[in-house]
Design a protein around this motif. Structure first.
Motif, PDB file in Angstrom:
ATOM      1  N   MET A 102     -15.969   3.079   9.098  1.00 12.50           N
ATOM      2  CA  MET A 102     -15.103   3.537   7.997  1.00 12.50           C
ATOM      3  C   MET A 102     -13.924   2.590   7.878  1.00 12.50           C
ATOM      4  N   THR A 103     -13.693   2.099   6.681  1.00  7.91           N
ATOM      5  CA  THR A 103     -12.616   1.140   6.490  1.00  7.91           C
ATOM      6  C   THR A 103     -11.269   1.854   6.446  1.00  7.91           C
ATOM      7  N   ALA A 104     -10.219   1.135   6.833  1.00  9.84           N
ATOM      8  CA  ALA A 104      -8.879   1.717   6.886  1.00  9.84           C
ATOM      9  C   ALA A 104      -8.323   1.883   5.487  1.00  9.84           C
ATOM     10  N   PRO A 105      -7.430   2.863   5.296  1.00 11.01           N
ATOM     11  CA  PRO A 105      -6.772   3.014   3.995  1.00 11.01           C
ATOM     12  C   PRO A 105      -5.933   1.780   3.672  1.00 11.01           C
ATOM     13  N   VAL A 106      -5.808   1.517   2.397  1.00  5.70           N
ATOM     14  CA  VAL A 106      -4.969   0.421   1.933  1.00  5.70           C
ATOM     15  C   VAL A 106      -3.685   1.017   1.388  1.00  5.70           C
ATOM     16  N   SER A 107      -2.559   0.688   2.000  1.00  5.83           N
ATOM     17  CA  SER A 107      -1.275   1.235   1.571  1.00  5.83           C
ATOM     18  C   SER A 107      -0.583   0.271   0.623  1.00  5.83           C
ATOM     19  N   VAL A 108      -0.090   0.795  -0.487  1.00  5.25           N
ATOM     20  CA  VAL A 108       0.704  -0.038  -1.390  1.00  5.25           C
ATOM     21  C   VAL A 108       2.162   0.010  -0.999  1.00  5.25           C
ATOM     22  N   GLY A 109       2.520   0.887  -0.075  1.00  7.02           N
ATOM     23  CA  GLY A 109       3.870   0.915   0.453  1.00  7.02           C
ATOM     24  C   GLY A 109       4.835   1.760  -0.360  1.00  7.02           C
ATOM     25  N   THR A 110       5.815   2.305   0.334  1.00  4.84           N
ATOM     26  CA  THR A 110       6.879   3.049  -0.325  1.00  4.84           C
ATOM     27  C   THR A 110       8.245   2.457  -0.001  1.00  4.84           C
ATOM     28  N   GLU A 111       8.239   1.342   0.735  1.00  2.00           N
ATOM     29  CA  GLU A 111       9.497   0.679   1.050  1.00  2.00           C
ATOM     30  C   GLU A 111       9.965  -0.153  -0.149  1.00  2.00           C
ATOM     31  N   PRO A 112      11.282  -0.416  -0.249  1.00  2.00           N
ATOM     32  CA  PRO A 112      11.793  -1.214  -1.371  1.00  2.00           C
ATOM     33  C   PRO A 112      11.160  -2.601  -1.429  1.00  2.00           C
ATOM     34  N   VAL A 113      10.906  -3.054  -2.643  1.00  4.18           N
ATOM     35  CA  VAL A 113      10.404  -4.406  -2.880  1.00  4.18           C
ATOM     36  C   VAL A 113      11.338  -5.092  -3.862  1.00  4.18           C
ATOM     37  N   ALA A 114      11.263  -6.410  -3.906  1.00  6.60           N
ATOM     38  CA  ALA A 114      12.125  -7.180  -4.809  1.00  6.60           C
ATOM     39  C   ALA A 114      11.684  -6.979  -6.254  1.00  6.60           C
ATOM     40  N   ILE A 115      12.663  -6.830  -7.125  1.00  9.22           N
ATOM     41  CA  ILE A 115      12.420  -6.746  -8.567  1.00  9.22           C
ATOM     42  C   ILE A 115      13.258  -7.827  -9.228  1.00  9.22           C
ATOM     43  N   GLY A 116      12.612  -8.799  -9.840  1.00  8.78           N
ATOM     44  CA  GLY A 116      13.333  -9.907 -10.427  1.00  8.78           C
ATOM     45  C   GLY A 116      13.892 -10.838  -9.372  1.00  8.78           C
TER      46      GLY A 116
ATOM     47  N   ILE B 125     -14.956   7.223 -12.090  1.00 12.87           N
ATOM     48  CA  ILE B 125     -13.907   6.797 -11.156  1.00 12.87           C
ATOM     49  C   ILE B 125     -13.402   7.989 -10.357  1.00 12.87           C
ATOM     50  N   ALA B 126     -13.242   9.127 -11.028  1.00 14.43           N
ATOM     51  CA  ALA B 126     -12.772  10.331 -10.341  1.00 14.43           C
ATOM     52  C   ALA B 126     -13.737  10.764  -9.244  1.00 14.43           C
ATOM     53  N   ARG B 127     -15.040  10.631  -9.498  1.00 12.75           N
ATOM     54  CA  ARG B 127     -16.027  11.015  -8.477  1.00 12.75           C
ATOM     55  C   ARG B 127     -15.919  10.114  -7.243  1.00 12.75           C
ATOM     56  N   VAL B 128     -15.711   8.827  -7.466  1.00 12.99           N
ATOM     57  CA  VAL B 128     -15.536   7.916  -6.334  1.00 12.99           C
ATOM     58  C   VAL B 128     -14.263   8.278  -5.575  1.00 12.99           C
ATOM     59  N   ALA B 129     -13.213   8.570  -6.310  1.00 12.81           N
ATOM     60  CA  ALA B 129     -11.957   8.950  -5.655  1.00 12.81           C
ATOM     61  C   ALA B 129     -12.164  10.154  -4.749  1.00 12.81           C
ATOM     62  N   ARG B 130     -12.811  11.198  -5.271  1.00 15.47           N
ATOM     63  CA  ARG B 130     -13.040  12.418  -4.482  1.00 15.47           C
ATOM     64  C   ARG B 130     -13.893  12.140  -3.249  1.00 15.47           C
ATOM     65  N   ALA B 131     -14.893  11.280  -3.406  1.00 17.06           N
ATOM     66  CA  ALA B 131     -15.774  10.976  -2.288  1.00 17.06           C
ATOM     67  C   ALA B 131     -15.033  10.312  -1.134  1.00 17.06           C
ATOM     68  N   HIS B 132     -13.914   9.696  -1.450  1.00 19.50           N
ATOM     69  CA  HIS B 132     -13.139   9.001  -0.415  1.00 19.50           C
ATOM     70  C   HIS B 132     -11.818   9.701  -0.122  1.00 19.50           C
ATOM     71  N   GLY B 133     -11.718  10.973  -0.511  1.00 16.20           N
ATOM     72  CA  GLY B 133     -10.555  11.769  -0.143  1.00 16.20           C
ATOM     73  C   GLY B 133      -9.313  11.535  -0.969  1.00 16.20           C
ATOM     74  N   SER B 134      -9.469  10.982  -2.166  1.00 13.22           N
ATOM     75  CA  SER B 134      -8.328  10.731  -3.041  1.00 13.22           C
ATOM     76  C   SER B 134      -8.548  11.412  -4.386  1.00 13.22           C
ATOM     77  N   THR B 135      -7.609  11.222  -5.292  1.00 10.66           N
ATOM     78  CA  THR B 135      -7.707  11.777  -6.631  1.00 10.66           C
ATOM     79  C   THR B 135      -7.609  10.653  -7.653  1.00 10.66           C
ATOM     80  N   LEU B 136      -8.086  10.937  -8.854  1.00  6.27           N
ATOM     81  CA  LEU B 136      -7.988   9.946  -9.929  1.00  6.27           C
ATOM     82  C   LEU B 136      -6.533   9.550 -10.197  1.00  6.27           C
TER      83      LEU B 136
ATOM     84  N   VAL C 166      -4.956   4.963  -0.411  1.00  3.73           N
ATOM     85  CA  VAL C 166      -6.361   5.113  -0.805  1.00  3.73           C
ATOM     86  C   VAL C 166      -7.230   4.307   0.158  1.00  3.73           C
ATOM     87  N   ALA C 167      -8.371   4.870   0.534  1.00  9.93           N
ATOM     88  CA  ALA C 167      -9.279   4.168   1.441  1.00  9.93           C
ATOM     89  C   ALA C 167      -9.759   2.859   0.819  1.00  9.93           C
ATOM     90  N   ALA C 168      -9.781   1.816   1.637  1.00 14.55           N
ATOM     91  CA  ALA C 168     -10.268   0.524   1.153  1.00 14.55           C
ATOM     92  C   ALA C 168     -11.688   0.647   0.615  1.00 14.55           C
TER      93      ALA C 168
END
Length: 337
Positions: free
Chosen positions: A1-15, A266-277, A315-317
């Protein structure tokens, strides 16, 4: 099972002006009574709910409720430290007072008295007047990011008037960053090439269902170091549903059957991997390294709290891999963050 891919919630640079914020941003059109009037108890809860959810970037415009959204956002933000949040507003629609005569602005989708009219003005003087008015309505002494708003039929005026004025203001330290916000990507790409803007907001053109910004804006922005803000990531509603059905809206109109079927797949794939659309819809734009934030609206505290949570759970990779293998997301060749 592949690890989830995090987009992060920490601050990122804008501009390029030293601004940073977490990738979930609040688009404040609803504070201007978009579609319906909000009572005091409703609108006063929205910004605190967004803040509690980790939102530190707030986007607004004079267009939203003829200045009402700016006034309400400014009032709401006074409860929080100024150095802990980023505000963007827009120029190009100058508000000019007029007699409301009992009329509302609902023809422009805002349930407010029509006590001002919008005048398209992308000139230097128009930009300066618009920013001055926005500062007054917001109750702030500076605005972090200023975006040229929907200059679709005014490209030349924006290039000759608005952008040079904003560049000077950035050089003077009056604003930190500038760019444009539009519902198309081609002109935004031209602005990246022809100006020294450092932020672009693209609405609806970099989503699970419409990836046209990958053809022009995104690669150029990545090359030039321009931050992209992805707005309208739910394509006006269909991607905000866990299970899209007939009657869903896509790009502010009824979704056709093929769009509904694709969304359901897409929603069906999301559900199959424990996520939502909606989680996939919020996180997909952030997978491109040029995209700094997703700008999501919300007309209630519950909606903005829910939206701010959509990027918190990775979301899972394997979900992204399956979507790619099945041709449900593009293979534009963009690198994943």
């Amino acid at each position: 099972m592949t690890a989830p891919v995090s987009v992060g919630t920490e601050p990122v640079a804008i501009g390029r002006g030293g601004l940073h914020a977490p990738p979930a941003a609040y688009g404040a059109a609803a504070l201007g009574n978009l579609y319906r009037a909000l009572d005091d108890d409703e609108w006063r809860e929205i910004v605190p709910a967004a803040w509690a959810g980790g939102v530190r970037y707030f986007d607004v415009a004079p267009h939203y409720g003829l200045g009402l959204a700016e006034r309400r956002l400014g009032e709401s933000l006074r409860a929080f430290p100024r150095d802990e949040y980023v505000v963007s507003t827009k120029v190009g629609r100058l508000l000019v007072p007029q007699e409301a005569a009992g009329r509302t602005d609902i023809e422009n989708l805002f349930d407010v008295p029509a006590d001002h009219r919008r005048v398209r003005d992308y000139s230097r003087d128009g930009v300066l007047r618009s920013i001055e008015q926005s500062l007054e309505r917001l109750g702030l002494d500076h605005i972090d990011i200023v975006l040229v708003h929907d200059p679709d039929e005014h490209e030349r005026e924006a290039l000759e008037g608005a952008f040079p004025a904003l560049s000077e203001l950035r050089d003077q330290g009056v604003i930190r960053s500038f760019g444009a916000g539009m519902n198309q990507s081609a002109m935004l790409a031209r602005f990246v090439r022809e100006t020294d803007a450092d932020v672009m907001m693209v609405a609806g053109r970099w989503t699970l269902l419409d990836r046209s910004a990958a053809d022009d804006l995104l690669p150029l922005a990545a090359q030039r170091g321009v931050s992209v803000l992805a707005a309208a990531v739910f394509n006006s509603g269909i991607l905000a549903m866990d299970d899209p059905a007939e009657g869903a809206t896509f790009d502010y109109g009824p979704a056709d059957h093929s769009v509904i079927e694709r969304s359901q797949a897409i929603a069906r794939v999301a559900r199959a991997h424990g996520s939502t659309l909606p989680e996939l819809a919020a996180q997909y734009p952030l997978r491109h390294p040029a995209v700094a934030a997703v700008v999501m609206g919300g007309a209630s505290a519950a909606q903005v709290a829910r939206n701010s949570r959509l990027i918190a759970r990775p979301v899972a990779a394997a979900a992204w891999e399956e979507l790619g293998e099945r041709g449900l997301i593009g293979t534009e060749g963009h690198p994943v963050r």
